[in-house]
Structure formats: structure tokens, C-alpha cells
Write a protein that holds these residues in place. Structure first.
Motif, mmCIF file in Angstrom:
data_model
loop_
_atom_site.group_PDB
_atom_site.id
_atom_site.type_symbol
_atom_site.label_atom_id
_atom_site.label_comp_id
_atom_site.label_asym_id
_atom_site.label_seq_id
_atom_site.Cartn_x
_atom_site.Cartn_y
_atom_site.Cartn_z
ATOM 1 N N SER A 202 0.827 -1.210 0.000
ATOM 2 C CA SER A 202 0.000 0.000 0.000
ATOM 3 C C SER A 202 0.863 1.263 0.000
ATOM 4 O O SER A 202 0.464 2.303 -0.520
ATOM 5 C CB SER A 202 -0.966 -0.011 1.186
ATOM 6 O OG SER A 202 -0.260 -0.186 2.393
ATOM 7 N N GLU A 203 2.081 1.166 0.555
ATOM 8 C CA GLU A 203 2.989 2.324 0.535
ATOM 9 C C GLU A 203 3.267 2.770 -0.900
ATOM 10 O O GLU A 203 3.359 3.962 -1.187
ATOM 11 C CB GLU A 203 4.326 1.964 1.209
ATOM 12 C CG GLU A 203 4.253 1.730 2.726
ATOM 13 C CD GLU A 203 3.987 0.268 3.114
ATOM 14 O OE1 GLU A 203 3.368 -0.479 2.311
ATOM 15 O OE2 GLU A 203 4.389 -0.131 4.224
ATOM 16 N N GLU A 206 0.171 4.615 -2.265
ATOM 17 C CA GLU A 206 0.076 5.959 -1.677
ATOM 18 C C GLU A 206 1.098 6.899 -2.307
ATOM 19 O O GLU A 206 0.788 8.066 -2.597
ATOM 20 C CB GLU A 206 0.264 5.876 -0.154
ATOM 21 C CG GLU A 206 -0.911 5.164 0.507
ATOM 22 C CD GLU A 206 -0.758 4.959 2.004
ATOM 23 O OE1 GLU A 206 0.388 4.872 2.494
ATOM 24 O OE2 GLU A 206 -1.798 4.862 2.690
ATOM 25 N N CYS A 211 -1.256 10.621 -1.859
ATOM 26 C CA CYS A 211 -2.110 10.810 -0.676
ATOM 27 C C CYS A 211 -2.286 9.464 0.022
ATOM 28 O O CYS A 211 -2.083 8.411 -0.591
ATOM 29 C CB CYS A 211 -3.476 11.386 -1.067
ATOM 30 S SG CYS A 211 -4.513 10.243 -1.983
ATOM 31 N N PRO A 212 -2.645 9.517 1.332
ATOM 32 C CA PRO A 212 -2.838 8.242 2.037
ATOM 33 C C PRO A 212 -4.121 7.549 1.592
ATOM 34 O O PRO A 212 -5.055 8.202 1.130
ATOM 35 C CB PRO A 212 -2.919 8.651 3.508
ATOM 36 C CG PRO A 212 -3.266 10.096 3.510
ATOM 37 C CD PRO A 212 -2.848 10.685 2.199
ATOM 38 N N LEU A 213 -4.159 6.227 1.735
ATOM 39 C CA LEU A 213 -5.375 5.462 1.458
ATOM 40 C C LEU A 213 -6.200 5.398 2.733
ATOM 41 O O LEU A 213 -5.646 5.098 3.797
ATOM 42 C CB LEU A 213 -5.011 4.045 1.027
ATOM 43 C CG LEU A 213 -4.360 3.886 -0.343
ATOM 44 C CD1 LEU A 213 -3.779 2.485 -0.489
ATOM 45 C CD2 LEU A 213 -5.370 4.160 -1.454
#
Ligand code: TXA
Ligand code: MG
Length: 315
Positions: A202-203, A206, A211-213
Motif C-alpha cells: 500500500s505504501e 500511496e 495521498c494516504p489510502l
């Protein structure tokens, strides 16, 4: 259900032609992807899709991922967006699934989406999956090729053990290199959401989006997200720093008493690739399984997610 003689197809032109013909005739074919084996059917054929649910014993409210040979084909089925374009350009083909608003009038069977207004899509990277999708020439609905609730299959023998007699064919492409299912990202509103951690960290997503998830949202509760899933027959104990009497230890890193080790060198990519095959091997149905702690970063998130579900109380 009548027993079928499940064919084992080789990874050559003949096998691929046969597999594509079976899909065209409304049959079920298990095929390798880079993550896990999928159980494919023509996503436009409601009867074929219904047979996926029957073969797996899968609840009908759990929607399926549609697999495409090319990213461009997605626009025929879903409302595309800038964020989708960013992620598809960067990560397709690969272990990423995007959930997008379903276009009205799309030819996808409503059974695939469980009547949701969204559709999960992915372009797999495995050369055999891509070759099959190109030959078939249409969208292929494919959940993991295991009986619902059991450990996901990462080789053709795992598929055969779970689904022989229930599907027309298995295309044998050897072991799956990534070993855990795709990461699922929801793009149905303004906030990109991580719906399932998986084979793409996931990094990385993002970083590509800038932007963050979000990690919770108004999404459907899907069995992949139910507490008990991916379950071996024997009970599972997590974060084990040692072995208790009678246990078998699935190790990670320097785990002295390990019966099997996901990665003696502590490499998360190697551990993900080994996870399901080692869970299959270590599970004798009775001896409790202890698992070493795994760091909660990168592919470790997907590994821990699957292990928590494997360890969750069964009903
Ligand atoms: O790597 C993978 O994703 C593998 C290979 C075969 O592609 N497939 C896979 O499928 O893992 P399956 O069915 O085991 O998991 C699909 C997950 C389920 O948790 C399902 O609920 C979720 O995707 N899903 C499918 N459509 C959705 C939708 N419209 N909205 C939210 N979740 C969805
Ligand atoms: Mg699954």
C-alpha cells in the motif's frame, strides 16, 4: 452436482486454445495469475458465473473480480477517472484490483457484482493469464480457485485438491510468484480506500497517488473481509515466539524450532510467495499451527491480514 472429469491442461498453445474454448462454451477454467490461481468464467454469461459460486460454495453476496487482457478495455465497463488512470498506468499489469463505478448497461452479469453499483477490475501480469485472456477476448470473472473459506491455491495441485470434479479444467502454470491475492483499492468516491491489503504494498500505491489510502469506508462486507477466512483445518496461533507442546511452527526469520520457515532471511516478498503453500503443507488437520511474528509493513500487511483470518474463531 454431477462429477466432471477435470482436465489438466499444459501451458502451451494447445492448452491455451482448449482453455479459451471452454470459457467460450460457458465452462470453468482455473488458471495461474502472479498472485494465486483464479477460477475463471465468462463474466457476461450469468449461467457460467453462477457455476463459480456453486463450485466454490461461495455466498452469492460476495462479488467477483473481472480480469482483462488490457487496461483500455476497462472503460467499456466502468466510469474511469484520473486516479484510476494514474494507478493503472503505474501498476497494470500487476497485483492491483481497482473498484470503480459500474457503467449502466454494461454487459457484465449482475451476479459478478452481487448487484452492487461498482465493479472490481484487474489486469494480471502472469504471461499465461494474459495469453488466455487475449485468446478468449472478453472479460473473465475469477475468484481465487479454492473452496470458499479455505486456503488460497498457489499451484495446480492445490486447485485440484479443492475443486477436482467441479470444474472443467486446470491450466497448469506452476507456482504463483507473488503468492498472496491482489491489493484492492476502492475508487468509487473522492477518497481512495484500501479494501484489502495484498501483493502490491500500500505504501507504493500511496506514493503514486500522493495521498494516504483510507482504510475504512462504506464498502460491502465481503467474505474476503470476514473474520474467519483462508482457514487451515488445524487451529492457528499468531505471534508465537516459540513452540508449545504438540504445535508445528511456521517460522519467519531466525526461528530456531521452525518446522517450515516462510523466509529464514526475513524477506517479506519471499514470505508472501511461500505463505499459502506452506500453510497447505504444515496443516495435517490436527496439530495446532504456531506462526512467528511478521512485521506490519510492505507485503507484511497482506501476510498478517491472511494470518489473522486463518487464526480467527470459526463458526
Ligand atoms: O489476486 C486476486 O485478486 C485473485 C486472482 C485470482 O485475481 N482473486 C481473488 O478473488 O482474490 P476473490 O474472489 O478471492 O477475492 C475478491 C475480493 C472479495 O473480497 C470481494 O468481496 C472483493 O474482492 N470485491 C469484488 N468486487 C467488489 C466490489 N464491487 N466492491 C468491493 N469489493 C469487491
Ligand atoms: Mg479468495
Amino acid at each position: 452436482m454431477t462429477e466432471l472429469a477435470t482436465l489438466r491442461l499444459d501451458a502451451d498453445d494447445r492448452g491455451l486454445d482448449r482453455a479459451a474454448a471452454i470459457l467460450g462454451a460457458g465452462g470453468l477454467v482455473a488458471f495461474p495469475t502472479e498472485t494465486v490461481y483464479g477460477l475463471g468464467a465468462d463474466a457476461r454469461n450469468g449461467r457460467a458465473v453462477a457455476r463459480i459460486f456453486a463450485a466454490k460454495g461461495r455466498p452469492r453476496f460476495n462479488p467477483l473480480i473481472v480480469h482483462l487482457a488490457e487496461a483500455q478495455a476497462a472503460r467499456a465497463f466502468v466510469a474511469w477517472s484520473d486516479k484510476a488512470e494514474t494507478l493503472a498506468t503505474r501498476f497494470w499489469p500487476g497485483p492491483l484490483t481497482l473498484v470503480l463505478p459500474l457503467l449502466p448497461g454494461s454487459p457484465i452479469s449482475p451476479l459478478v457484482t452481487a448487484d452492487l453499483p461498482s465493479l472490481a477490475l484487474r489486469v494480471p501480469a502472469h504471461p499465461l493469464a494474459r495469453a488466455l485472456l487475449r485468446r478468449f477476448g472478453g472479460p473473465v470473472a475469477a475468484p481465487s480457485a479454492n473452496p470458499s473459506g479455505r486456503i488460497s491455491p498457489t499451484n495446480a495441485d492445490h486447485v485440484a485438491a479443492g475443486l477436482s470434479g467441479r470444474i472443467e479444467a486446470i491450466l497448469d502454470g506452476g507456482p504463483c510468484p507473488v503468492g498472496v491475492e491482489s491489493t484492492i483499492v476502492g475508487l468509487t468516491d473522492d477518497i481512495p480506500r484500501l479494501l484489502r491489503p495484498g501483493g502490491l504494498a500500500s505504501e507504493e500505491i500511496e506514493a503514486a497517488l500522493g495521498c494516504p489510502l483510507a482504510t475504512s469506508g462504506p464498502e460491502v462486507t465481503a467474505p474476503g473481509q470476514l473474520a474467519s477466512h483462508y482457514a487451515p483445518t488445524a487451529p492457528v496461533r499468531l505471534n508465537a515466539t516459540g513452540k508449545r507442546p504438540g504445535e508445528r511452527l511456521l517460522g519467519f526469520g531466525a526461528a530456531a524450532e521452525a518446522d517450515l520457515n516462510l523466509s529464514p532471511g526475513g524477506d517479506l516478498t519471499e514470505a508472501a510467495a511461500n505463505l499459502f503453500a506452506m500453510l497447505h503443507r504444515i496443516d495435517d488437520g490436527t496439530a495446532p499451527i504456531a506462526v512467528s511474528p511478521i512485521p506490519e509493513t510492505g507485503l507484511g500487511r497482506a501476510i498478517n491480514d491472511r494470518l489473522r483470518r486463518a487464526a480467527a474463531p470459526r463458526d
